[in-house]
Design an enzyme around this catalytic site. Structure first.
Site, short mmCIF file in Angstrom:
data_model
loop_
_atom_site.label_atom_id
_atom_site.label_comp_id
_atom_site.label_asym_id
_atom_site.label_seq_id
_atom_site.Cartn_x
_atom_site.Cartn_y
_atom_site.Cartn_z
N GLY A 222 -2.83 -9.64 2.25
CA GLY A 222 -1.86 -9.86 1.18
C GLY A 222 -2.50 -9.69 -0.20
O GLY A 222 -1.99 -8.94 -1.04
N ASP A 282 -11.08 -15.76 -0.80
CA ASP A 282 -9.87 -16.54 -0.45
C ASP A 282 -10.21 -17.22 0.87
O ASP A 282 -9.84 -16.76 1.94
CB ASP A 282 -8.68 -15.58 -0.31
CG ASP A 282 -7.38 -16.30 -0.10
OD1 ASP A 282 -7.17 -17.36 -0.74
OD2 ASP A 282 -6.56 -15.82 0.70
N CYS A 335 -5.81 -22.30 0.06
CA CYS A 335 -4.40 -22.73 0.08
C CYS A 335 -4.34 -24.17 0.58
O CYS A 335 -3.71 -24.47 1.59
CB CYS A 335 -3.54 -21.80 0.92
SG CYS A 335 -4.05 -21.71 2.63
C1 LIG Z 1 -7.15 -17.69 4.09
S1 LIG Z 1 -7.40 -16.34 5.14
C2 LIG Z 1 -7.35 -14.99 4.01
C3 LIG Z 1 -5.96 -14.56 3.59
C4 LIG Z 1 -5.99 -13.23 2.82
N1 LIG Z 1 -6.86 -13.29 1.68
C5 LIG Z 1 -4.60 -12.81 2.34
O1 LIG Z 1 -4.25 -13.07 1.21
O2 LIG Z 1 -3.87 -12.20 3.13
C6 LIG Z 1 -9.12 -16.46 5.49
C7 LIG Z 1 -9.69 -15.32 6.30
O3 LIG Z 1 -11.12 -15.46 6.30
C8 LIG Z 1 -11.62 -14.90 7.49
N2 LIG Z 1 -13.00 -15.39 7.66
C9 LIG Z 1 -13.42 -16.61 8.08
N3 LIG Z 1 -14.77 -16.65 8.05
C10 LIG Z 1 -15.21 -15.46 7.60
C11 LIG Z 1 -16.49 -14.89 7.36
N4 LIG Z 1 -17.61 -15.59 7.56
N5 LIG Z 1 -16.56 -13.63 6.92
C12 LIG Z 1 -15.43 -12.90 6.70
N6 LIG Z 1 -14.19 -13.37 6.90
C13 LIG Z 1 -14.08 -14.64 7.35
C14 LIG Z 1 -10.62 -15.35 8.53
O4 LIG Z 1 -10.66 -14.48 9.66
C15 LIG Z 1 -9.29 -15.26 7.76
O5 LIG Z 1 -8.66 -14.03 8.03
#
Ligand SMILES: C[S@@+](CC[C@H](N)C(=O)[O-])C[C@H]1O[C@@H](n2cnc3c(N)ncnc32)[C@H](O)[C@@H]1O
Length: 393
Positions: A222, A282, A335
């Protein structure tokens, strides 16, 4: 654009779908899947609706029933349990009682229609019992005074306690706002995204067109696609999970933006340090700010989840800092509404990185420590907390 749920409310006021026994059956199937199989409502609902032959209006009504009953579970259990002495109530019958009580208290469906259609949707052997209980619930459902705020707001005690300690007097109005039906916003490029998330993307608005941006936690894409569209630039969109990175590709296709998905652990990003004009973190968090859109989340999140990701959040910010060029902008957003996942992480950032200078956030952000937050009682969207920093030259 409004959700199917909000549409259903209008329809219910006219009484045009209030007798739908099949709608109640489909809603009960979804509620059972959430409870029995641990399914997520936002996945189980569309998949069950796709198997049904309900029209668009009835689908909206089912959405209202499922989301409302899940969101108000603690409250409706309380309304029902005043009249149930048995403890051996099977799941489908329990969910029918919950769904009936939800309609009686929180929708415009006429009481007799709510009771009759719900009774007809349960197996014959349970109909007498469900009918008797719902008729008792109906007597005072709309006026009953809940004995505690947590019961009235339908949240676990720990959650109300935690938000009271972090938000003070705003806790109750914030939860009340998150108990409302979510409104879906569609961006001009066709992507559906909550308004608070759009405010995070806008924090990069001052970065020049054509800049080089990295989004370290990008899926489902997003914010990456929003920023790519806003700035007319390419965004390196990292996510740790391949199946989620695929969602970023889908979002980029939908929006025709250059968000390029990379599967990688962003605490050690495979990107060139020191060259990015902007980096977004994020971060994964408890998600307490998006209860409105995720009605079952309040029953999944535990007190132990709060703050359990703070080391990872800090490590992600540290990795983001290394990628930034001098003068570049770093945004850390979550969030959620708790201090442990926001202020406490920023405290560590302040201690560790004197070269990350906080940038004040303006309207609609409310100042929160060195950053800002959006609270759903005043801002019509998810609860969100963000910090913006400029790396000093
Ligand atoms: C809050 S969501 C992100 C939402 C996104 N920014 C959007 O606006 O659509 C957090 C994301 O971080 C990813 N994540 C968690 N740990 C991570 C890491 N160590 N490296 C990269 N991505 C990671 C998760 O798979 C998840 O998709």
């Amino acid at each position: 654009m409004s959700t199917p749920g909000a549409t259903a409310r209008n329809l219910m006021a006219s009484g045009s779908v209030s007798e739908g026994v099949e709608s109640r059956r489909v809603a009960l199937d979804v509620l059972d899947r959430v409870d029995r199989d641990g399914a997520y409502a936002n996945l189980a609902l569309p998949s069950r609706l796709a198997e049904s032959e309900l029209d668009a209006r009835d689908r909206g009504f089912v959405t209202e029933l499922v989301y409302g009953t899940l969101r108000r579970r603690r409250s409706v259990d309380h309304l029902v349990d005043r009249h149930v002495e048995r403890t051996d109530v099977e799941l489908r019958v329990r969910n029918a009682l919950r769904m009936g009580a939800y309609q009686l208290r929180w929708t415009d469906v006429a009481d007799h229609a709510a009771v009759d259609a719900t009774v007809s949707a349960v197996p014959k052997r349970a109909r007498g019992f469900v009918n008797a209980v719902l008729r008792k619930v109906a007597r005072d459902a709309s006026t009953y005074q809940f004995p505690t705020d947590a019961l009235r707001l339908s949240v676990p005690d720990w959650l109300l306690d935690r938000l009271r300690s972090d938000l003070g007097d705003r806790a109750v109005p914030v939860i009340e706002a998150m108990n409302e039906r979510a409104v879906v916003h569609t961006r001009p490029d066709g992507y559906r995204q909550d308004t608070a998330s759009q405010e995070v993307g806008r924090l990069f608005a001052e970065v020049a067109d054509g800049s080089v941006i990295a989004d370290l936690c990008a899926a489902p894409g997003g914010k990456a696609t929003h920023i790519a569209g806003l700035l007319g630039c390419s965004v390196a969109a990292l996510d740790r999970h391949a199946h989620r990175a695929k969602l970023v590709d889908d979002a980029a296709d939908l929006t025709s933006t250059a968000a390029m998905a990379v599967v990688a652990d962003a605490t050690a990003p495979p990107l060139r340090p020191g060259v990015f004009d902007g980096v977004l973190v994020d971060a994964p968090c408890s998600g307490l700010g998006s209860l409105r859109r995720r009605p079952d989340a309040r029953w999944r999140i535990t007190a132990d989840d709060i703050g359990s990701l703070r080391d990872l959040q800090f490590d992600l910010v540290a990795a983001a800092r290394d990628l930034l060029r001098p003068g570049g902008i770093l945004v850390f957003s979550v969030c959620t509404l708790t201090d442990a996942e926001s202020l406490h992480v920023d405290d560590r950032v302040a201690d560790a990185f004197g070269d990350l200078l906080p940038v004040a956030l303006s309207e609609p952000w409310e100042q929160h420590g060195r950053g800002g937050r959006l609270l759903p009682d005043r801002f019509d969207g998810d609860g969100m907390t963000a910090f913006a920093y400029r790396r000093s030259p």
